[in-house]
Design a protein around this motif. Structure first.
Motif, PDB file in Angstrom:
ATOM      1  N   LYS A 123       0.862  -1.191   0.000  1.00 34.65           N
ATOM      2  CA  LYS A 123       0.000   0.000   0.000  1.00 34.65           C
ATOM      3  C   LYS A 123       0.888   1.228   0.000  1.00 34.65           C
ATOM      4  O   LYS A 123       1.981   1.190   0.586  1.00 34.65           O
ATOM      5  N   ASN A 124       0.400   2.305  -0.627  1.00 29.30           N
ATOM      6  CA  ASN A 124       1.156   3.556  -0.568  1.00 29.30           C
ATOM      7  C   ASN A 124       0.972   4.151   0.812  1.00 29.30           C
ATOM      8  O   ASN A 124      -0.162   4.405   1.233  1.00 29.30           O
ATOM      9  N   ILE A 177      -4.778   7.204  11.738  1.00 30.98           N
ATOM     10  CA  ILE A 177      -5.500   6.608  10.607  1.00 30.98           C
ATOM     11  C   ILE A 177      -4.528   5.780   9.769  1.00 30.98           C
ATOM     12  O   ILE A 177      -4.842   4.664   9.355  1.00 30.98           O
ATOM     13  N   ARG A 180      -3.877   2.348  10.998  1.00 28.79           N
ATOM     14  CA  ARG A 180      -4.985   1.411  10.728  1.00 28.79           C
ATOM     15  C   ARG A 180      -5.111   1.106   9.241  1.00 28.79           C
ATOM     16  O   ARG A 180      -5.630   0.071   8.861  1.00 28.79           O
ATOM     17  N   TYR A 181      -4.639   2.056   8.417  1.00 23.34           N
ATOM     18  CA  TYR A 181      -4.628   1.820   6.967  1.00 23.34           C
ATOM     19  C   TYR A 181      -3.636   0.688   6.658  1.00 23.34           C
ATOM     20  O   TYR A 181      -3.922  -0.214   5.881  1.00 23.34           O
ATOM     21  N   LEU A 183      -2.388  -1.482   8.999  1.00 22.80           N
ATOM     22  CA  LEU A 183      -2.772  -2.684   9.735  1.00 22.80           C
ATOM     23  C   LEU A 183      -4.269  -2.945   9.618  1.00 22.80           C
ATOM     24  O   LEU A 183      -5.036  -2.632  10.518  1.00 22.80           O
ATOM     25  N   SER A 184      -4.660  -3.521   8.503  1.00 23.44           N
ATOM     26  CA  SER A 184      -6.070  -3.890   8.341  1.00 23.44           C
ATOM     27  C   SER A 184      -6.337  -5.078   9.270  1.00 23.44           C
ATOM     28  O   SER A 184      -5.391  -5.768   9.676  1.00 23.44           O
ATOM     29  N   PRO A 185      -7.594  -5.351   9.623  1.00 21.22           N
ATOM     30  CA  PRO A 185      -7.856  -6.484  10.523  1.00 21.22           C
ATOM     31  C   PRO A 185      -7.257  -7.801  10.021  1.00 21.22           C
ATOM     32  O   PRO A 185      -6.750  -8.592  10.805  1.00 21.22           O
ATOM     33  N   SER A 186      -7.299  -7.992   8.695  1.00 19.72           N
ATOM     34  CA  SER A 186      -6.769  -9.262   8.183  1.00 19.72           C
ATOM     35  C   SER A 186      -5.244  -9.317   8.288  1.00 19.72           C
ATOM     36  O   SER A 186      -4.678 -10.369   8.553  1.00 19.72           O
ATOM     37  N   MET A 188      -3.458  -7.858  10.593  1.00 15.40           N
ATOM     38  CA  MET A 188      -3.162  -8.096  12.014  1.00 15.40           C
ATOM     39  C   MET A 188      -3.245  -9.590  12.313  1.00 15.40           C
ATOM     40  O   MET A 188      -2.384 -10.150  12.989  1.00 15.40           O
ATOM     41  N   VAL A 257      -0.145  -8.869  -2.935  1.00 10.97           N
ATOM     42  CA  VAL A 257      -1.459  -8.382  -3.383  1.00 10.97           C
ATOM     43  C   VAL A 257      -1.447  -6.864  -3.290  1.00 10.97           C
ATOM     44  O   VAL A 257      -1.502  -6.286  -2.213  1.00 10.97           O
ATOM     45  N   ILE A 259      -2.575  -2.969  -3.652  1.00  8.08           N
ATOM     46  CA  ILE A 259      -3.832  -2.208  -3.510  1.00  8.08           C
ATOM     47  C   ILE A 259      -3.901  -1.179  -4.614  1.00  8.08           C
ATOM     48  O   ILE A 259      -2.987  -0.396  -4.792  1.00  8.08           O
TER      49      ILE A 259
ATOM     50  N   ALA B 156      -9.968   2.517   7.412  1.00  6.56           N
ATOM     51  CA  ALA B 156      -8.988   2.822   8.471  1.00  6.56           C
ATOM     52  C   ALA B 156      -9.448   4.030   9.272  1.00  6.56           C
ATOM     53  O   ALA B 156      -9.346   4.047  10.507  1.00  6.56           O
ATOM     54  N   ARG B 159     -12.214   3.141  11.632  1.00  6.33           N
ATOM     55  CA  ARG B 159     -11.723   2.417  12.810  1.00  6.33           C
ATOM     56  C   ARG B 159     -11.048   3.370  13.791  1.00  6.33           C
ATOM     57  O   ARG B 159     -11.219   3.250  15.009  1.00  6.33           O
TER      58      ARG B 159
END
Lengths: 259, 204
Positions: A123-124, A177, A180-181, A183-186, A188, A257, A259, B156, B159
Protein backbone atom coordinates in the motif's frame (compact mmCIF):
# COMPACT_ATOMS: atom_id res chain seq x y z
CA UNK A 1 42.52 -54.03 20.33
CA UNK A 2 39.44 -51.82 20.96
CA UNK A 3 41.49 -49.15 22.62
CA UNK A 4 43.78 -49.02 19.58
CA UNK A 5 40.82 -48.58 17.22
CA UNK A 6 39.32 -45.95 19.55
CA UNK A 7 42.61 -44.04 19.64
CA UNK A 8 42.89 -44.16 15.86
CA UNK A 9 39.35 -42.83 15.39
CA UNK A 10 40.00 -40.07 17.91
CA UNK A 11 43.17 -39.12 16.03
CA UNK A 12 41.32 -38.99 12.69
CA UNK A 13 38.58 -36.83 14.22
CA UNK A 14 41.03 -34.37 15.71
CA UNK A 15 42.94 -34.21 12.41
CA UNK A 16 39.72 -33.51 10.51
CA UNK A 17 38.72 -30.90 13.04
CA UNK A 18 42.11 -29.20 12.72
CA UNK A 19 41.84 -29.17 8.94
CA UNK A 20 38.36 -27.68 9.13
CA UNK A 21 39.40 -24.99 11.56
CA UNK A 22 42.47 -23.97 9.53
CA UNK A 23 40.49 -23.68 6.35
CA UNK A 24 37.19 -22.41 7.73
CA UNK A 25 37.04 -19.34 5.48
CA UNK A 26 37.64 -21.25 2.26
CA UNK A 27 35.44 -24.09 3.34
CA UNK A 28 32.74 -21.67 4.41
CA UNK A 29 32.98 -19.74 1.16
CA UNK A 30 32.79 -22.91 -0.95
CA UNK A 31 29.97 -24.28 1.14
CA UNK A 32 27.96 -21.08 0.79
CA UNK A 33 28.68 -20.62 -2.90
CA UNK A 34 27.75 -24.17 -3.75
CA UNK A 35 25.26 -25.48 -1.22
CA UNK A 36 23.36 -22.40 -0.02
CA UNK A 37 23.30 -20.84 -3.52
CA UNK A 38 21.85 -24.07 -4.93
CA UNK A 39 19.18 -24.28 -2.25
CA UNK A 40 18.26 -20.61 -2.84
CA UNK A 41 17.90 -21.04 -6.61
CA UNK A 42 16.07 -24.34 -6.09
CA UNK A 43 13.50 -22.59 -3.90
CA UNK A 44 12.98 -19.79 -6.40
CA UNK A 45 14.87 -18.96 -9.57
CA UNK A 46 14.30 -15.26 -9.03
CA UNK A 47 16.33 -15.29 -5.82
CA UNK A 48 20.08 -14.77 -5.68
CA UNK A 49 22.47 -15.46 -2.85
CA UNK A 50 25.39 -13.22 -1.86
CA UNK A 51 27.85 -14.12 0.85
CA UNK A 52 29.43 -11.35 2.85
CA UNK A 53 32.54 -13.03 4.18
CA UNK A 54 34.55 -9.92 3.25
CA UNK A 55 32.00 -7.72 5.02
CA UNK A 56 31.90 -5.50 1.92
CA UNK A 57 28.13 -4.89 2.08
CA UNK A 58 28.11 -3.93 5.76
CA UNK A 59 27.55 -0.19 5.34
CA UNK A 60 24.59 -0.56 2.96
CA UNK A 61 22.86 -3.03 5.20
CA UNK A 62 23.66 -1.15 8.38
CA UNK A 63 21.64 1.69 6.87
CA UNK A 64 18.70 -0.66 6.23
CA UNK A 65 19.01 -1.83 9.84
CA UNK A 66 18.88 1.76 11.14
CA UNK A 67 16.12 2.80 8.71
CA UNK A 68 13.90 0.03 10.03
CA UNK A 69 13.57 1.90 13.39
CA UNK A 70 13.03 -1.44 15.06
CA UNK A 71 15.93 -1.10 17.48
CA UNK A 72 16.39 1.44 20.21
CA UNK A 73 20.20 1.23 20.41
CA UNK A 74 22.45 2.10 17.50
CA UNK A 75 25.04 -0.60 16.99
CA UNK A 76 28.71 0.34 16.79
CA UNK A 77 29.67 -3.17 15.73
CA UNK A 78 27.70 -4.59 12.86
CA UNK A 79 28.21 -7.78 10.92
CA UNK A 80 26.08 -9.20 8.21
CA UNK A 81 26.46 -12.57 6.72
CA UNK A 82 24.20 -14.21 4.19
CA UNK A 83 22.17 -12.04 1.85
CA UNK A 84 19.30 -13.28 -0.27
CA UNK A 85 17.85 -10.88 -2.78
CA UNK A 86 15.25 -11.17 -5.46
CA UNK A 87 11.70 -10.93 -6.54
CA UNK A 88 8.91 -13.07 -5.18
CA UNK A 89 5.54 -12.80 -6.96
CA UNK A 90 6.47 -9.31 -8.18
CA UNK A 91 7.73 -8.10 -4.78
CA UNK A 92 11.36 -6.96 -4.57
CA UNK A 93 12.78 -8.16 -1.31
CA UNK A 94 16.04 -8.54 0.62
CA UNK A 95 16.68 -10.96 3.42
CA UNK A 96 19.89 -10.99 5.46
CA UNK A 97 21.43 -12.26 8.63
CA UNK A 98 22.59 -9.53 10.98
CA UNK A 99 24.58 -9.47 14.17
CA UNK A 100 24.49 -6.00 15.71
CA UNK A 101 26.17 -5.10 18.96
CA UNK A 102 27.22 -2.04 20.83
CA UNK A 103 30.31 -1.81 22.84
CA UNK A 104 30.21 -0.04 26.17
CA UNK A 105 33.56 -0.12 27.92
CA UNK A 106 34.72 -3.66 27.50
CA UNK A 107 31.22 -5.15 27.37
CA UNK A 108 29.46 -6.23 24.21
CA UNK A 109 25.69 -5.78 24.30
CA UNK A 110 23.60 -7.55 21.68
CA UNK A 111 21.28 -5.16 19.86
CA UNK A 112 19.97 -7.82 17.50
CA UNK A 113 20.97 -11.19 16.18
CA UNK A 114 18.88 -12.87 13.54
CA UNK A 115 17.23 -12.28 10.20
CA UNK A 116 16.11 -8.98 8.74
CA UNK A 117 13.61 -8.95 5.91
CA UNK A 118 12.78 -5.88 3.86
CA UNK A 119 10.46 -5.45 0.88
CA UNK A 120 8.10 -3.04 -0.81
CA UNK A 121 4.84 -2.69 1.07
CA UNK A 122 1.66 -3.32 -0.91
CA UNK A 123 0.00 0.00 0.00
CA UNK A 124 1.16 3.56 -0.57
CA UNK A 125 1.96 4.86 2.86
CA UNK A 126 3.87 8.02 3.80
CA UNK A 127 4.50 7.65 7.47
CA UNK A 128 5.85 5.17 9.96
CA UNK A 129 4.47 2.48 12.16
CA UNK A 130 6.51 0.20 14.36
CA UNK A 131 5.14 -3.06 15.78
CA UNK A 132 7.10 -4.50 18.68
CA UNK A 133 6.60 -7.46 21.03
CA UNK A 134 4.29 -6.35 23.81
CA UNK A 135 6.21 -5.73 27.01
CA UNK A 136 3.73 -3.24 28.51
CA UNK A 137 0.51 -4.55 30.01
CA UNK A 138 -2.05 -3.38 32.50
CA UNK A 139 -4.16 -0.34 33.21
CA UNK A 140 -1.45 2.24 32.69
CA UNK A 141 -0.36 0.99 29.27
CA UNK A 142 -0.63 4.39 27.55
CA UNK A 143 1.36 6.17 30.25
CA UNK A 144 4.02 3.45 30.35
CA UNK A 145 4.24 3.48 26.55
CA UNK A 146 4.93 7.22 26.68
CA UNK A 147 7.86 6.52 28.98
CA UNK A 148 9.03 3.67 26.74
CA UNK A 149 9.01 5.81 23.60
CA UNK A 150 10.52 8.84 25.35
CA UNK A 151 13.51 10.14 23.39
CA UNK A 152 12.93 7.79 20.46
CA UNK A 153 11.34 8.27 17.04
CA UNK A 154 8.65 5.70 17.77
CA UNK A 155 5.76 8.17 18.07
CA UNK A 156 2.68 7.49 20.14
CA UNK A 157 1.07 4.21 21.11
CA UNK A 158 -1.75 3.17 18.77
CA UNK A 159 -4.32 0.95 20.44
CA UNK A 160 -5.72 -1.56 17.97
CA UNK A 161 -9.14 -3.16 18.27
CA UNK A 162 -7.98 -6.78 17.90
CA UNK A 163 -7.50 -8.10 21.47
CA UNK A 164 -5.33 -11.05 20.36
CA UNK A 165 -3.01 -8.69 18.48
CA UNK A 166 -2.94 -6.21 21.36
CA UNK A 167 -2.01 -8.98 23.79
CA UNK A 168 1.04 -10.02 21.82
CA UNK A 169 2.23 -6.86 20.11
CA UNK A 170 2.26 -3.11 20.60
CA UNK A 171 2.01 -0.55 17.83
CA UNK A 172 3.68 2.84 17.73
CA UNK A 173 3.16 5.39 15.01
CA UNK A 174 2.86 9.01 14.09
CA UNK A 175 -0.53 8.70 12.40
CA UNK A 176 -3.63 7.10 13.90
CA UNK A 177 -5.50 6.61 10.61
CA UNK A 178 -2.32 5.64 8.75
CA UNK A 179 -1.55 2.93 11.31
CA UNK A 180 -4.98 1.41 10.73
CA UNK A 181 -4.63 1.82 6.97
CA UNK A 182 -1.47 -0.29 7.11
CA UNK A 183 -2.77 -2.68 9.74
CA UNK A 184 -6.07 -3.89 8.34
CA UNK A 185 -7.86 -6.48 10.52
CA UNK A 186 -6.77 -9.26 8.18
CA UNK A 187 -3.10 -8.17 8.21
CA UNK A 188 -3.16 -8.10 12.01
CA UNK A 189 -4.48 -11.65 11.98
CA UNK A 190 -1.82 -12.71 9.48
CA UNK A 191 1.00 -11.16 11.51
CA UNK A 192 -0.17 -13.04 14.59
CA UNK A 193 -0.44 -16.29 12.61
CA UNK A 194 3.07 -15.77 11.19
CA UNK A 195 4.43 -14.97 14.65
CA UNK A 196 2.89 -18.13 16.08
CA UNK A 197 4.13 -20.18 13.12
CA UNK A 198 7.75 -19.08 13.60
CA UNK A 199 7.52 -19.10 17.38
CA UNK A 200 9.74 -15.99 17.45
CA UNK A 201 9.27 -12.52 18.92
CA UNK A 202 9.08 -10.80 15.55
CA UNK A 203 9.10 -7.01 15.13
CA UNK A 204 7.64 -5.29 12.09
CA UNK A 205 7.84 -1.74 10.81
CA UNK A 206 6.35 -0.03 7.79
CA UNK A 207 8.14 3.15 6.85
CA UNK A 208 7.35 5.10 3.70
CA UNK A 209 5.92 2.14 1.78
CA UNK A 210 8.69 -0.26 2.87
CA UNK A 211 8.19 -3.11 5.28
CA UNK A 212 10.94 -4.34 7.62
CA UNK A 213 10.68 -7.52 9.65
CA UNK A 214 13.17 -8.64 12.28
CA UNK A 215 13.19 -12.30 13.32
CA UNK A 216 15.56 -13.00 16.20
CA UNK A 217 17.65 -16.19 16.22
CA UNK A 218 20.17 -17.24 18.81
CA UNK A 219 22.24 -19.31 16.38
CA UNK A 220 24.16 -18.49 13.22
CA UNK A 221 22.21 -19.55 10.16
CA UNK A 222 23.40 -21.08 6.90
CA UNK A 223 26.72 -22.16 8.42
CA UNK A 224 28.46 -25.44 7.50
CA UNK A 225 28.40 -28.10 10.18
CA UNK A 226 32.07 -28.73 10.97
CA UNK A 227 31.61 -32.21 12.35
CA UNK A 228 29.46 -33.50 9.49
CA UNK A 229 31.29 -35.29 6.72
CA UNK A 230 28.76 -34.22 4.14
CA UNK A 231 25.49 -32.34 3.91
CA UNK A 232 22.86 -34.40 5.67
CA UNK A 233 19.16 -34.35 4.81
CA UNK A 234 18.43 -32.82 8.21
CA UNK A 235 20.87 -29.94 7.61
CA UNK A 236 19.58 -29.33 4.09
CA UNK A 237 15.97 -29.23 5.24
CA UNK A 238 16.95 -26.82 8.01
CA UNK A 239 18.57 -24.45 5.47
CA UNK A 240 15.56 -24.89 3.21
CA UNK A 241 13.18 -23.98 6.03
CA UNK A 242 15.16 -20.87 7.00
CA UNK A 243 15.38 -19.60 3.40
CA UNK A 244 11.71 -20.38 2.72
CA UNK A 245 10.83 -17.98 5.53
CA UNK A 246 11.36 -15.06 3.12
CA UNK A 247 8.82 -16.50 0.70
CA UNK A 248 6.46 -17.27 3.56
CA UNK A 249 6.59 -13.63 4.68
CA UNK A 250 5.62 -12.35 1.23
CA UNK A 251 2.82 -14.89 0.78
CA UNK A 252 1.57 -15.14 4.37
CA UNK A 253 1.37 -11.37 4.76
CA UNK A 254 0.03 -11.04 1.18
CA UNK A 255 2.62 -8.40 0.26
CA UNK A 256 2.16 -9.61 -3.31
CA UNK A 257 -1.46 -8.38 -3.38
CA UNK A 258 -1.21 -4.76 -4.48
CA UNK A 259 -3.83 -2.21 -3.51
CA UNK B 1 -3.69 27.35 96.62
CA UNK B 2 -1.63 29.01 93.93
CA UNK B 3 -0.56 25.52 92.83
CA UNK B 4 -4.23 24.57 92.23
CA UNK B 5 -4.76 27.68 90.14
CA UNK B 6 -1.76 26.77 88.11
CA UNK B 7 -3.11 23.28 87.55
CA UNK B 8 -6.49 24.71 86.51
CA UNK B 9 -4.80 27.04 84.03
CA UNK B 10 -2.75 24.21 82.65
CA UNK B 11 -5.89 22.10 82.02
CA UNK B 12 -7.54 25.01 80.27
CA UNK B 13 -4.54 25.51 78.06
CA UNK B 14 -4.49 21.81 77.11
CA UNK B 15 -8.26 21.85 76.49
CA UNK B 16 -7.93 24.97 74.41
CA UNK B 17 -5.01 23.49 72.45
CA UNK B 18 -6.90 20.25 71.76
CA UNK B 19 -9.95 22.17 70.56
CA UNK B 20 -7.76 24.41 68.42
CA UNK B 21 -5.83 21.44 67.01
CA UNK B 22 -9.08 19.57 66.21
CA UNK B 23 -10.32 22.61 64.34
CA UNK B 24 -7.06 22.86 62.43
CA UNK B 25 -7.17 19.16 61.51
CA UNK B 26 -10.79 19.34 60.37
CA UNK B 27 -10.06 22.50 58.36
CA UNK B 28 -7.01 20.80 56.84
CA UNK B 29 -9.01 17.69 55.91
CA UNK B 30 -11.75 19.81 54.31
CA UNK B 31 -9.15 21.88 52.48
CA UNK B 32 -7.38 18.72 51.30
CA UNK B 33 -10.64 17.12 50.11
CA UNK B 34 -11.62 20.28 48.23
CA UNK B 35 -8.16 20.54 46.66
CA UNK B 36 -8.22 16.86 45.60
CA UNK B 37 -11.73 17.34 44.18
CA UNK B 38 -10.72 20.48 42.27
CA UNK B 39 -7.58 18.77 40.92
CA UNK B 40 -9.67 15.73 39.92
CA UNK B 41 -12.23 17.96 38.16
CA UNK B 42 -9.45 19.79 36.30
CA UNK B 43 -7.84 16.50 35.26
CA UNK B 44 -11.12 14.95 34.09
CA UNK B 45 -12.10 18.16 32.31
CA UNK B 46 -8.73 18.24 30.54
CA UNK B 47 -9.15 14.56 29.68
CA UNK B 48 -12.47 15.37 28.02
CA UNK B 49 -10.89 18.25 26.10
CA UNK B 50 -8.10 15.92 24.96
CA UNK B 51 -10.57 13.19 23.91
CA UNK B 52 -12.79 15.69 22.10
CA UNK B 53 -9.77 17.12 20.25
CA UNK B 54 -8.65 13.60 19.36
CA UNK B 55 -12.11 12.90 17.91
CA UNK B 56 -12.17 16.15 15.93
CA UNK B 57 -8.65 15.48 14.57
CA UNK B 58 -9.63 12.02 13.34
CA UNK B 59 -12.99 13.36 12.19
CA UNK B 60 -11.42 16.04 9.99
CA UNK B 61 -9.24 13.40 8.29
CA UNK B 62 -12.25 11.09 7.92
CA UNK B 63 -14.26 13.94 6.47
CA UNK B 64 -11.54 14.64 3.88
CA UNK B 65 -11.59 10.99 2.77
CA UNK B 66 -15.41 10.98 2.68
CA UNK B 67 -15.29 14.06 0.41
CA UNK B 68 -12.79 12.27 -1.83
CA UNK B 69 -15.29 9.44 -2.11
CA UNK B 70 -18.23 11.78 -2.82
CA UNK B 71 -16.16 13.39 -5.59
CA UNK B 72 -15.63 10.00 -7.20
CA UNK B 73 -19.35 9.21 -7.33
CA UNK B 74 -20.32 11.58 -10.26
CA UNK B 75 -17.47 10.20 -12.38
CA UNK B 76 -18.53 6.66 -11.58
CA UNK B 77 -22.19 7.44 -12.29
CA UNK B 78 -21.42 9.04 -15.67
CA UNK B 79 -19.48 5.93 -16.79
CA UNK B 80 -22.14 3.52 -15.49
CA UNK B 81 -24.99 5.62 -16.97
CA UNK B 82 -23.58 5.22 -20.48
CA UNK B 83 -24.05 1.43 -20.25
CA UNK B 84 -26.76 0.83 -17.66
CA UNK B 85 -29.56 2.93 -19.11
CA UNK B 86 -32.38 1.23 -17.20
CA UNK B 87 -31.13 1.80 -13.67
CA UNK B 88 -32.99 5.08 -13.10
CA UNK B 89 -33.97 4.23 -9.53
CA UNK B 90 -30.34 3.78 -8.54
CA UNK B 91 -29.26 7.05 -10.15
CA UNK B 92 -32.10 8.92 -8.44
CA UNK B 93 -31.00 7.48 -5.09
CA UNK B 94 -27.41 8.59 -5.73
CA UNK B 95 -28.53 12.13 -6.65
CA UNK B 96 -30.57 12.36 -3.42
CA UNK B 97 -27.68 11.18 -1.27
CA UNK B 98 -25.29 13.66 -2.88
CA UNK B 99 -27.75 16.47 -2.28
CA UNK B 100 -28.05 15.47 1.39
CA UNK B 101 -24.28 15.26 1.74
CA UNK B 102 -23.83 18.92 0.78
CA UNK B 103 -26.24 20.06 3.54
CA UNK B 104 -24.80 18.03 6.41
CA UNK B 105 -22.44 19.64 8.90
CA UNK B 106 -22.93 17.50 12.00
CA UNK B 107 -20.60 14.53 12.69
CA UNK B 108 -23.43 12.25 13.84
CA UNK B 109 -25.41 12.87 10.62
CA UNK B 110 -22.32 12.10 8.54
CA UNK B 111 -22.01 8.81 10.42
CA UNK B 112 -25.63 8.05 9.42
CA UNK B 113 -25.12 9.06 5.80
CA UNK B 114 -21.91 7.06 5.47
CA UNK B 115 -23.66 3.68 5.69
CA UNK B 116 -26.14 4.76 2.99
CA UNK B 117 -23.32 5.89 0.66
CA UNK B 118 -21.48 2.62 1.23
CA UNK B 119 -24.55 0.53 0.34
CA UNK B 120 -25.23 2.72 -2.76
CA UNK B 121 -21.65 2.24 -3.99
CA UNK B 122 -22.04 -1.49 -3.42
CA UNK B 123 -25.25 -1.34 -5.50
CA UNK B 124 -23.36 0.39 -8.35
CA UNK B 125 -20.78 -2.40 -8.31
CA UNK B 126 -23.53 -5.04 -8.32
CA UNK B 127 -25.25 -3.31 -11.27
CA UNK B 128 -21.92 -3.11 -13.12
CA UNK B 129 -21.52 -6.88 -12.83
CA UNK B 130 -24.56 -7.46 -15.03
CA UNK B 131 -23.06 -5.32 -17.83
CA UNK B 132 -19.97 -7.12 -19.22
CA UNK B 133 -19.10 -4.22 -21.54
CA UNK B 134 -18.97 -1.88 -18.58
CA UNK B 135 -16.68 -4.28 -16.72
CA UNK B 136 -14.27 -4.16 -19.66
CA UNK B 137 -14.24 -0.34 -19.79
CA UNK B 138 -10.77 0.95 -18.80
CA UNK B 139 -12.15 4.13 -17.34
CA UNK B 140 -14.56 2.19 -15.14
CA UNK B 141 -11.82 -0.19 -14.02
CA UNK B 142 -9.57 2.73 -13.12
CA UNK B 143 -12.39 4.38 -11.17
CA UNK B 144 -13.10 1.15 -9.33
CA UNK B 145 -9.43 0.80 -8.41
CA UNK B 146 -9.35 4.36 -7.08
CA UNK B 147 -12.57 3.73 -5.19
CA UNK B 148 -11.10 0.59 -3.62
CA UNK B 149 -8.10 2.59 -2.44
CA UNK B 150 -10.38 5.28 -1.00
CA UNK B 151 -12.54 2.62 0.66
CA UNK B 152 -9.41 1.17 2.30
CA UNK B 153 -8.47 4.59 3.63
CA UNK B 154 -12.02 5.19 4.77
CA UNK B 155 -12.17 1.89 6.56
CA UNK B 156 -8.99 2.82 8.47
CA UNK B 157 -10.42 6.26 9.23
CA UNK B 158 -13.66 4.73 10.53
CA UNK B 159 -11.72 2.42 12.81
CA UNK B 160 -9.60 5.30 14.11
CA UNK B 161 -12.73 7.42 14.65
CA UNK B 162 -14.50 4.58 16.45
CA UNK B 163 -11.47 3.98 18.69
CA UNK B 164 -11.40 7.68 19.64
CA UNK B 165 -15.19 7.75 20.21
CA UNK B 166 -15.06 4.54 22.28
CA UNK B 167 -12.51 6.14 24.62
CA UNK B 168 -14.63 9.28 24.87
CA UNK B 169 -17.90 7.37 25.43
CA UNK B 170 -16.28 5.31 28.18
CA UNK B 171 -15.32 8.51 29.96
CA UNK B 172 -18.86 9.93 29.48
CA UNK B 173 -20.57 6.82 30.84
CA UNK B 174 -18.23 5.63 33.58
CA UNK B 175 -18.38 6.76 37.21
CA UNK B 176 -17.10 9.21 38.48
CA UNK B 177 -16.10 10.92 35.22
CA UNK B 178 -19.78 10.84 34.14
CA UNK B 179 -20.48 13.52 36.81
CA UNK B 180 -18.03 15.90 35.14
CA UNK B 181 -19.45 14.94 31.72
CA UNK B 182 -22.98 15.77 32.90
CA UNK B 183 -21.81 19.07 34.44
CA UNK B 184 -20.15 20.23 31.23
CA UNK B 185 -22.74 18.77 28.84
CA UNK B 186 -20.59 16.06 27.24
CA UNK B 187 -22.85 13.50 25.57
CA UNK B 188 -22.31 10.06 24.08
CA UNK B 189 -21.26 10.14 20.41
CA UNK B 190 -22.25 7.87 17.54
CA UNK B 191 -19.80 5.41 16.05
CA UNK B 192 -19.43 4.39 12.43
CA UNK B 193 -21.10 1.10 11.70
CA UNK B 194 -18.62 -1.49 10.38
CA UNK B 195 -20.64 -4.24 8.79
CA UNK B 196 -19.59 -7.86 8.90
CA UNK B 197 -19.60 -7.99 5.07
CA UNK B 198 -17.15 -5.10 4.96
CA UNK B 199 -14.87 -6.85 7.45
CA UNK B 200 -14.87 -9.99 5.37
CA UNK B 201 -14.27 -8.09 2.12
CA UNK B 202 -11.15 -6.47 3.48
CA UNK B 203 -8.58 -9.11 2.71
CA UNK B 204 -5.43 -6.98 2.45
Amino acid sequence: MFSAVYAYLFFITIKEFKRDITSTTDYGRNFKEEIISSIVSFIDNNLTYLDNLDQKYNDDFKQIFIDSMLFRAKPNEFFIDDIIRGNIDGVNMTFFEADAQYLRGRHHHVVFKGLIFTAEFNKNFDGKIVILPNIIRGKFKTAMAKLYSWGTHLGELVLMEDPKFEKQLMVFGNVQIGARYVLSPSLMRRIIDFKNKTGKDISVSVINSKVYIAIPYNKYLFEPKLFSASLSFKDASEYFKDISLAIDIVRDLKLNVKI
Amino acid sequence: MPRLYLYYDYCNIVKYTINELGGIIVTFIIWLAVTVLVIYFILVFNKFVHLKNQISNVYSSTDAILKKRYDLIPALVSVVQAYALHEEKLFREIAEIRARATEIKNADDIVDLDSQVTSTINNISMVAESYPELNANQNFLHLQKTLNEVEEQLSAARRAYNAAVAQYNNAVLMFPSNIVAALFGYRKKKMFEIKEVERENQQV
